[in-house]
Design an enzyme around this catalytic site. Sequence first.
Site, mmCIF file in Angstrom:
data_model
loop_
_atom_site.group_PDB
_atom_site.id
_atom_site.type_symbol
_atom_site.label_atom_id
_atom_site.label_comp_id
_atom_site.label_asym_id
_atom_site.label_seq_id
_atom_site.Cartn_x
_atom_site.Cartn_y
_atom_site.Cartn_z
ATOM 1 N N LYS A 177 13.479 2.723 -4.723
ATOM 2 C CA LYS A 177 13.722 2.034 -3.450
ATOM 3 C C LYS A 177 15.102 2.325 -2.897
ATOM 4 C CE LYS A 177 10.615 -1.983 -3.603
ATOM 5 N NZ LYS A 177 10.563 -3.437 -3.472
ATOM 6 N N LYS A 195 1.899 -1.585 0.558
ATOM 7 C CA LYS A 195 2.268 -2.230 1.821
ATOM 8 C C LYS A 195 3.258 -1.366 2.590
ATOM 9 C CE LYS A 195 2.053 -6.827 -0.184
ATOM 10 N NZ LYS A 195 2.947 -7.573 -1.074
ATOM 11 N N LYS A 197 -0.101 5.515 -4.589
ATOM 12 C CA LYS A 197 -0.652 4.164 -4.733
ATOM 13 C C LYS A 197 -0.838 3.511 -3.364
ATOM 14 C CE LYS A 197 1.599 0.411 -5.997
ATOM 15 N NZ LYS A 197 2.257 -0.718 -6.660
HETATM 16 P P1 AMP Z 1 3.234 -5.772 -4.014
HETATM 17 O O1 AMP Z 1 2.318 -5.300 -2.948
HETATM 18 O O2 AMP Z 1 4.079 -4.656 -4.546
HETATM 19 O O3 AMP Z 1 4.014 -7.017 -3.630
HETATM 20 O O4 AMP Z 1 2.330 -6.193 -5.257
HETATM 21 C C1 AMP Z 1 1.650 -7.427 -5.390
HETATM 22 C C2 AMP Z 1 0.721 -7.338 -6.577
HETATM 23 O O5 AMP Z 1 -0.339 -6.388 -6.302
HETATM 24 C C3 AMP Z 1 1.363 -6.822 -7.875
HETATM 25 O O6 AMP Z 1 0.777 -7.455 -8.996
HETATM 26 C C4 AMP Z 1 1.074 -5.363 -7.852
HETATM 27 O O7 AMP Z 1 1.127 -4.754 -9.115
HETATM 28 C C5 AMP Z 1 -0.338 -5.344 -7.266
HETATM 29 N N1 AMP Z 1 -0.582 -4.081 -6.557
HETATM 30 C C6 AMP Z 1 0.116 -3.595 -5.500
HETATM 31 N N2 AMP Z 1 -0.397 -2.420 -5.086
HETATM 32 C C7 AMP Z 1 -1.445 -2.145 -5.905
HETATM 33 C C8 AMP Z 1 -2.394 -1.058 -5.995
HETATM 34 N N3 AMP Z 1 -2.382 -0.044 -5.132
HETATM 35 N N4 AMP Z 1 -3.324 -1.123 -6.952
HETATM 36 C C9 AMP Z 1 -3.379 -2.156 -7.804
HETATM 37 N N5 AMP Z 1 -2.523 -3.202 -7.787
HETATM 38 C C10 AMP Z 1 -1.567 -3.207 -6.856
#
Ligand code: AMP
Length: 337
Positions: A118, A202, A199
Amino acid sequence: MSANQQKKVRVFSGIQPSGQIHLGNYLGAIRGWVENQDKKDNIFCIVDLHAITTPQNPIELKKQTEILTTLLFASGLNPDKNTIFIQSQVPAHSEACWILNCITPIGWLERMTQFKDKSSNKKTVSAGLLDYPVLMAADILIYDTQEVPVGEDQKQHVELARDISQRFNNIYGETFVTPQPVIPSTGARIMGLNDPTVKMSKTFSHIKGHSVGILDSPDEILKSFKKATTDSGNEIQFSEDPSKAGVNNLLTIFKVITNKNNSQTEKHFSNARGYGDLKAEVAEVVIQEFKPIREKYQMLKNDQPELNKLINKGSEIAQSISSVKLSEMKNKIGFIN
Ligand code: AMP
Ligand code: TRP
């Protein structure tokens, strides 16, 4: 809290309100939370303090926090069984973070791969971004958390929380439970539809066709899947081959949603007439999975008093649990109570 609830394993997880909640978040996190809500003592936190470690537009942050909170309730998390709250409404998180900051060596933070990712190529990087994992450790530790369900990408942060808990315990005496990361065995990593080598995230939600939002209309969902990147072949099979990553991702999404294993999934598509069929069917199971969530979301969104009641209830419970641990921390380090 009843004696029965006390005995359950305490689970804590957090999710950032920093952009559109997508299929990856749902399959990698939220769905598992809903499935486990009867078995564990769950605390789910909307981590707005984490969100501001990178620049946020205040209006957008507020909007996303409201959407995410409503979505968690709409996804099927029962407020009578789970504690769901907004991080910034419980000051113990920031206070505990400061105390933990003072026993955490900077070197531990500088080697976090998410920080490296980041912060690379950024003109300015906030101290908050470096400190992000200490705040996460505070989140986890002030609730005596035993299990932390997270995607693979967050495992290193949970391991750091373990190290921080042990360091505090060594210096000041037994205070914290040492938490365990719990990585879902399936659906741990959903890839971008436009580019299955990255991946679903967001961060890329502004790129058309990258992700599918839980609140997207059935039409939008179908369109996103129809445009999904695949390859020039026609075999609908799981594969480690990087050139087949698109098909692999579509099959993974189908498999996780329908609770099938790999061979059942492949068998299901054995009569499909190519990738077009595959895309349409995967889109359909996603649309059906999100349909009740969208409906419940609309209902709750139109009932602001009920929503406020749910949010306040979550904060109060979180506040009452975490304030006990924070007092203990303050006592141990020599603050006057
Ligand atoms: P974040 O979007 O980074 O705030 O992640 C929120 C939750 O969603 C966390 O537990 C991440 O590990 C999970 N997560 C985010 N993106 C993915 C993805 N592409 N596949 C699976 N889990 C995800
Ligand atoms: N950093 C996590 C993420 O981006 C969110 C988070 C914050 C979290 N605090 C947490 C996850 C505590 C688990 C436990 O996904």
